[in-house]
Enzyme design. Structure first.
Site, short mmCIF file in Angstrom:
data_model
loop_
_atom_site.label_atom_id
_atom_site.label_comp_id
_atom_site.label_asym_id
_atom_site.label_seq_id
_atom_site.Cartn_x
_atom_site.Cartn_y
_atom_site.Cartn_z
N TYR A 165 0.85 -1.20 0.00
CA TYR A 165 0.00 0.00 0.00
C TYR A 165 0.89 1.25 0.00
CZ TYR A 165 -3.61 3.23 1.76
OH TYR A 165 -4.48 4.29 1.93
N ASP B 118 -11.45 8.26 4.84
CA ASP B 118 -10.13 8.89 4.99
C ASP B 118 -10.30 10.40 4.94
OD1 ASP B 118 -7.52 9.64 5.06
OD2 ASP B 118 -6.91 8.53 3.28
N ASP C 74 1.47 11.75 9.92
CA ASP C 74 1.45 10.48 10.66
C ASP C 74 0.02 9.98 10.72
OD1 ASP C 74 4.23 10.04 11.52
OD2 ASP C 74 3.95 12.01 12.45
N ASP D 140 -3.90 3.52 9.81
CA ASP D 140 -4.99 2.97 9.00
C ASP D 140 -5.47 1.66 9.61
OD1 ASP D 140 -4.87 5.02 7.15
OD2 ASP D 140 -3.69 3.90 5.69
#
Lengths: 128, 128
Positions: free
Chosen positions: A14, A38, A100, A103
């Site tokens: 990813y 997101d 930073d 996920d």
């Protein structure tokens, strides 16, 4: 269920695909009906075409220099959920910034991502 | 909403109180009707007395040597949710082990924790 090694590889991949500005590659990690938030709390994107459009836009805007896993991938005992610390370095308004992120991914039995929620906010965008 | 500094302090304090084996102190960081899932996916503990009993048991079993925040606390723009990378070092069966964890916390307006979900699994328990 996907192996822990598979999950760690997907997390690394990813980052590598974002670093390579390969939105199609990133989208290929996702299942057809996957969901992306997101940052977390945003209206969810549903399905691969929305997800591909999102990554195309994000790569176009941020032109990331390097997105990388920065610590151990946390994998639940069921092997279907992982929390991944990442850092994205990119140029915003001519300045190099580091973001930073954590996920949280879920996976299907075939090892494709079925959901991703990204935890980060303004506090996590800093000069690199 | 709680300030980012408050959230970072709560995250540090959470580690310090576990290191000090102070279950009552940990429970005092939580709101009355808070929910804890540790690890995520486990049946949720609901309310302060269940949460206190959980931390008492966990401290009794693991007798942690050091629990500490290991990276930037990710804080959503709404200021009510944070994802925190932690490491817990403790002795299991006479061996020192390190457990890498990511805790996702939500907060109320007063800055008390309203929920905690802990992401970790067997892959994250390693010799220290």
């Amino acid at each position: 269920m996907p192996s822990a090694d598979h999950i760690r590889r997907v997390a690394e991949r990813y980052g590598e695909l974002l670093t390579a500005h390969d939105a199609d590659g990133v989208a290929s990690l996702y299942a057809e009906e996957a969901i992306v938030e997101d940052p977390a709390g945003n209206a969810p994107l549903v399905g691969k075409s929305e997800i591909l459009a999102f990554y195309r836009g994000a790569i176009e805007r941020a032109r990331p220099e390097r997105v990388a896993v920065t610590g151990p991938v946390r994998i639940l005992a069921d092997g279907m959920t992982a929390a991944v610390p990442l850092q994205s370095r990119s140029t915003r308004d001519g300045r190099l910034v580091a973001v930073d992120i954590i996920d949280v991914f879920t996976f299907d039995d075939g090892g494709l991502i079925t959901s991703m929620r990204a935890y980060w906010g303004p506090e996590n965008v800093n000069p690199a």
